[in-house]
Motif scaffolding. Structure first.
Motif, PDB file in Angstrom:
ATOM      1  N   LEU A 132       0.823  -1.207   0.000  1.00  0.00           N
ATOM      2  CA  LEU A 132       0.000   0.000   0.000  1.00  0.00           C
ATOM      3  C   LEU A 132       0.860   1.262   0.000  1.00  0.00           C
ATOM      4  CD1 LEU A 132      -2.967  -0.767   2.451  1.00  0.00           C
ATOM      5  CD2 LEU A 132      -2.979  -0.737  -0.045  1.00  0.00           C
ATOM      6  N   SER A 133       2.018   1.188   0.638  1.00  0.00           N
ATOM      7  CA  SER A 133       2.867   2.368   0.716  1.00  0.00           C
ATOM      8  C   SER A 133       3.509   2.715  -0.622  1.00  0.00           C
ATOM      9  CB  SER A 133       3.956   2.177   1.778  1.00  0.00           C
ATOM     10  OG  SER A 133       4.774   1.076   1.447  1.00  0.00           O
ATOM     11  N   SER A 134       3.614   1.748  -1.527  1.00  0.00           N
ATOM     12  CA  SER A 134       4.243   2.011  -2.828  1.00  0.00           C
ATOM     13  C   SER A 134       3.232   2.117  -3.964  1.00  0.00           C
ATOM     14  CB  SER A 134       5.266   0.910  -3.155  1.00  0.00           C
ATOM     15  OG  SER A 134       4.622  -0.350  -3.267  1.00  0.00           O
ATOM     16  N   ALA A 135       1.975   1.778  -3.701  1.00  0.00           N
ATOM     17  CA  ALA A 135       0.956   1.802  -4.758  1.00  0.00           C
ATOM     18  C   ALA A 135       0.589   3.241  -5.125  1.00  0.00           C
ATOM     19  CB  ALA A 135      -0.286   1.044  -4.308  1.00  0.00           C
ATOM     20  N   GLN A 136       0.374   3.462  -6.396  1.00  0.00           N
ATOM     21  CA  GLN A 136      -0.039   4.784  -6.865  1.00  0.00           C
ATOM     22  C   GLN A 136      -1.516   5.025  -6.599  1.00  0.00           C
ATOM     23  OE1 GLN A 136       2.102   7.141  -8.157  1.00  0.00           O
ATOM     24  NE2 GLN A 136       3.634   5.647  -7.481  1.00  0.00           N
ATOM     25  N   ALA A 137      -2.310   3.981  -6.713  1.00  0.00           N
ATOM     26  CA  ALA A 137      -3.757   4.107  -6.483  1.00  0.00           C
ATOM     27  C   ALA A 137      -4.283   2.777  -5.957  1.00  0.00           C
ATOM     28  CB  ALA A 137      -4.479   4.486  -7.776  1.00  0.00           C
ATOM     29  N   VAL A 138      -5.227   2.864  -5.044  1.00  0.00           N
ATOM     30  CA  VAL A 138      -5.838   1.671  -4.456  1.00  0.00           C
ATOM     31  C   VAL A 138      -7.344   1.891  -4.438  1.00  0.00           C
ATOM     32  CG1 VAL A 138      -5.990   0.160  -2.439  1.00  0.00           C
ATOM     33  CG2 VAL A 138      -3.812   1.256  -3.015  1.00  0.00           C
ATOM     34  N   SER A 139      -8.094   0.905  -4.877  1.00  0.00           N
ATOM     35  CA  SER A 139      -9.546   1.053  -4.953  1.00  0.00           C
ATOM     36  C   SER A 139     -10.181   0.971  -3.572  1.00  0.00           C
ATOM     37  CB  SER A 139     -10.136  -0.036  -5.853  1.00  0.00           C
ATOM     38  OG  SER A 139     -10.024  -1.308  -5.232  1.00  0.00           O
ATOM     39  N   ALA A 140     -11.377   1.552  -3.484  1.00  0.00           N
ATOM     40  CA  ALA A 140     -12.125   1.483  -2.229  1.00  0.00           C
ATOM     41  C   ALA A 140     -12.466   0.038  -1.884  1.00  0.00           C
ATOM     42  CB  ALA A 140     -13.399   2.316  -2.342  1.00  0.00           C
ATOM     43  N   GLU A 141     -12.608  -0.814  -2.901  1.00  0.00           N
ATOM     44  CA  GLU A 141     -12.945  -2.225  -2.667  1.00  0.00           C
ATOM     45  C   GLU A 141     -11.844  -2.937  -1.886  1.00  0.00           C
ATOM     46  OE1 GLU A 141     -13.843  -6.366  -5.116  1.00  0.00           O
ATOM     47  OE2 GLU A 141     -13.568  -4.474  -6.213  1.00  0.00           O
ATOM     48  N   VAL A 142     -10.587  -2.566  -2.181  1.00  0.00           N
ATOM     49  CA  VAL A 142      -9.469  -3.181  -1.458  1.00  0.00           C
ATOM     50  C   VAL A 142      -9.572  -2.861   0.030  1.00  0.00           C
ATOM     51  CG1 VAL A 142      -6.970  -3.046  -1.071  1.00  0.00           C
ATOM     52  CG2 VAL A 142      -7.864  -3.310  -3.390  1.00  0.00           C
ATOM     53  N   PHE A 143      -9.929  -1.619   0.349  1.00  0.00           N
ATOM     54  CA  PHE A 143     -10.045  -1.243   1.756  1.00  0.00           C
ATOM     55  C   PHE A 143     -11.276  -1.868   2.414  1.00  0.00           C
ATOM     56  CE2 PHE A 143      -7.000   2.000   0.459  1.00  0.00           C
ATOM     57  CZ  PHE A 143      -6.118   1.954   1.526  1.00  0.00           C
ATOM     58  N   GLU A 144     -12.313  -2.092   1.635  1.00  0.00           N
ATOM     59  CA  GLU A 144     -13.469  -2.811   2.178  1.00  0.00           C
ATOM     60  C   GLU A 144     -13.061  -4.233   2.547  1.00  0.00           C
ATOM     61  OE1 GLU A 144     -16.674  -2.670  -0.580  1.00  0.00           O
ATOM     62  OE2 GLU A 144     -16.852  -0.478  -0.521  1.00  0.00           O
ATOM     63  N   GLN A 145     -12.295  -4.881   1.657  1.00  0.00           N
ATOM     64  CA  GLN A 145     -11.796  -6.224   1.966  1.00  0.00           C
ATOM     65  C   GLN A 145     -10.897  -6.206   3.197  1.00  0.00           C
ATOM     66  OE1 GLN A 145     -10.316  -8.838  -1.248  1.00  0.00           O
ATOM     67  NE2 GLN A 145     -10.761  -7.136  -2.633  1.00  0.00           N
ATOM     68  N   LEU A 146     -10.043  -5.182   3.262  1.00  0.00           N
ATOM     69  CA  LEU A 146      -9.113  -5.089   4.385  1.00  0.00           C
ATOM     70  C   LEU A 146      -9.864  -4.893   5.693  1.00  0.00           C
ATOM     71  CD1 LEU A 146      -6.154  -5.114   5.174  1.00  0.00           C
ATOM     72  CD2 LEU A 146      -6.037  -2.676   4.641  1.00  0.00           C
ATOM     73  N   ALA A 155      -3.302  -9.289  -6.836  1.00  0.00           N
ATOM     74  CA  ALA A 155      -4.453  -9.601  -7.692  1.00  0.00           C
ATOM     75  C   ALA A 155      -5.747  -9.068  -7.082  1.00  0.00           C
ATOM     76  CB  ALA A 155      -4.550 -11.107  -7.933  1.00  0.00           C
ATOM     77  N   GLY A 156      -5.662  -7.852  -6.528  1.00  0.00           N
ATOM     78  CA  GLY A 156      -6.852  -7.207  -5.977  1.00  0.00           C
ATOM     79  C   GLY A 156      -7.213  -7.626  -4.567  1.00  0.00           C
ATOM     80  N   VAL A 157      -6.396  -8.484  -3.962  1.00  0.00           N
ATOM     81  CA  VAL A 157      -6.675  -8.978  -2.607  1.00  0.00           C
ATOM     82  C   VAL A 157      -5.622  -8.434  -1.641  1.00  0.00           C
ATOM     83  CG1 VAL A 157      -6.884 -11.015  -1.129  1.00  0.00           C
ATOM     84  CG2 VAL A 157      -7.761 -11.072  -3.479  1.00  0.00           C
ATOM     85  N   PRO A 158      -6.021  -7.746  -0.565  1.00  0.00           N
ATOM     86  CA  PRO A 158      -5.043  -7.286   0.418  1.00  0.00           C
ATOM     87  C   PRO A 158      -4.570  -8.432   1.309  1.00  0.00           C
ATOM     88  CG  PRO A 158      -7.252  -6.666   1.122  1.00  0.00           C
ATOM     89  CD  PRO A 158      -7.397  -7.325  -0.226  1.00  0.00           C
ATOM     90  N   VAL A 159      -3.258  -8.517   1.471  1.00  0.00           N
ATOM     91  CA  VAL A 159      -2.669  -9.573   2.294  1.00  0.00           C
ATOM     92  C   VAL A 159      -1.836  -8.907   3.386  1.00  0.00           C
ATOM     93  CG1 VAL A 159      -1.172 -11.606   2.340  1.00  0.00           C
ATOM     94  CG2 VAL A 159      -2.575 -11.131   0.310  1.00  0.00           C
ATOM     95  N   ARG A 212      -6.701   4.422   4.534  1.00  0.00           N
ATOM     96  CA  ARG A 212      -7.764   4.584   3.542  1.00  0.00           C
ATOM     97  C   ARG A 212      -7.944   6.047   3.166  1.00  0.00           C
ATOM     98  NH1 ARG A 212     -13.907   3.276   5.018  1.00  0.00           N
ATOM     99  NH2 ARG A 212     -13.627   5.315   5.991  1.00  0.00           N
ATOM    100  N   GLN A 213      -7.923   6.922   4.164  1.00  0.00           N
ATOM    101  CA  GLN A 213      -8.095   8.342   3.872  1.00  0.00           C
ATOM    102  C   GLN A 213      -6.931   8.875   3.046  1.00  0.00           C
ATOM    103  OE1 GLN A 213      -9.008  10.765   7.260  1.00  0.00           O
ATOM    104  NE2 GLN A 213      -9.334  12.591   6.027  1.00  0.00           N
ATOM    105  N   ARG A 214      -5.725   8.424   3.365  1.00  0.00           N
ATOM    106  CA  ARG A 214      -4.554   8.896   2.632  1.00  0.00           C
ATOM    107  C   ARG A 214      -4.567   8.414   1.186  1.00  0.00           C
ATOM    108  NH1 ARG A 214      -1.142   7.162   5.942  1.00  0.00           N
ATOM    109  NH2 ARG A 214      -0.486   5.245   4.902  1.00  0.00           N
ATOM    110  N   MET A 215      -5.030   7.182   0.958  1.00  0.00           N
ATOM    111  CA  MET A 215      -4.975   6.613  -0.385  1.00  0.00           C
ATOM    112  C   MET A 215      -6.197   6.947  -1.234  1.00  0.00           C
ATOM    113  SD  MET A 215      -2.076   4.993  -0.562  1.00  0.00           S
ATOM    114  CE  MET A 215      -2.353   4.151  -2.111  1.00  0.00           C
ATOM    115  N   THR A 216      -7.364   7.090  -0.612  1.00  0.00           N
ATOM    116  CA  THR A 216      -8.596   7.286  -1.385  1.00  0.00           C
ATOM    117  C   THR A 216      -9.253   8.637  -1.134  1.00  0.00           C
ATOM    118  OG1 THR A 216     -10.114   6.346   0.272  1.00  0.00           O
ATOM    119  CG2 THR A 216      -9.009   4.794  -1.226  1.00  0.00           C
TER     120      THR A 216
END
Length: 218
Positions: free
Chosen positions: A101-115, A141-145, A180-184
């Motif tokens: 997450l710290s290196s990603a340029q963009a992360v979808s809201a769905e990823v944070f919902e899963q998280l 692959a769209g899944v937070p680990v 989530r707030q920082r990324m989205t």
């Protein structure tokens, strides 16, 4: 931890040479390298530089605790699989390809919902991560680990309603909402803000520590 997570290693003849991902420099921080175990890509946390020192028992305890925690989470897609321990001072786990997450340029809201669902599942089992930040979450692959369960703690069932357990869960959720707030750009809802607000006793301890720290500096 998986700082090169976007590069998927191939286990072949040259896989015997581990690739260093991170040199442990702080107190009881392991070397982390990528290699192959059981014919599959793996990440190893290696504390063997403490062998024969007074810190060896503590390093062994960290390995044992994290191995036990990953063992409890076997088969869960939001945590790497445990591949084994080596000599009591090294821990091998599944390599998770993807971006932190710290290196990603963009992360979808769905990823944070899963998280958030994953975190709720952990907390429901009495487990808190206690070190939740961007470098300890890989999106594969769209899944937070979740990575790095060194600081994770499983509270006995009879203590899960206690103030310390509630504070640990609150801290996990607060870190998640900050990421989530920082990324989205999505702020916590009023209900979420109320859930993560520090109780009076925590605020008092923090304020007291700040006063002591300012006094000690002078």
């Amino acid at each position: 931890m998986n700082t090169l997570a976007s590069q998927i290693p191939v286990c072949g003849d040259d896989a015997a040479i581990p690739q260093l991902l991170k040199r442990g420099e702080r107190f009881l921080e392991p070397d982390v390298y990528r290699t192959c175990m059981q014919g599959q890509p793996a990440v190893v946390k290696d504390y063997t530089r403490y062998q024969g020192t007074l810190l060896s028992p503590l390093a062994r305890l960290l390995v044992k605790r994290e191995a036990r925690m990953l063992g409890r989470l076997t088969g869960w897609r939001h945590a790497p699989a445990l591949l084994g321990t080596m000599g009591g001072l090294a821990l091998g786990m599944e390599f998770i390809p993807g971006e932190t997450l710290s290196s990603a340029q963009a992360v979808s809201a769905e990823v944070f919902e899963q998280l958030q669902h994953a975190l709720s599942r952990l907390h429901g089992e009495g487990i808190t991560h206690n070190d939740l930040h961007g470098t300890n979450v890989v999106v594969s692959a769209g899944v937070p680990v979740l990575l790095d369960f060194t600081s994770a703690w499983r509270t006995p069932r009879w203590l899960r309603r206690g103030p310390l357990s509630r504070q640990l869960r609150r801290s996990d959720l607060k870190n998640l909402l900050k990421m989530r707030q920082r990324m989205t750009g999505q702020p916590p809802s009023p209900r979420q803000a109320a859930l993560v607000a520090d109780p009076t006793w925590v605020a008092a301890i923090r304020q007291g520590w700040k006063r002591f720290y300012r006094w000690a500096k002078h």
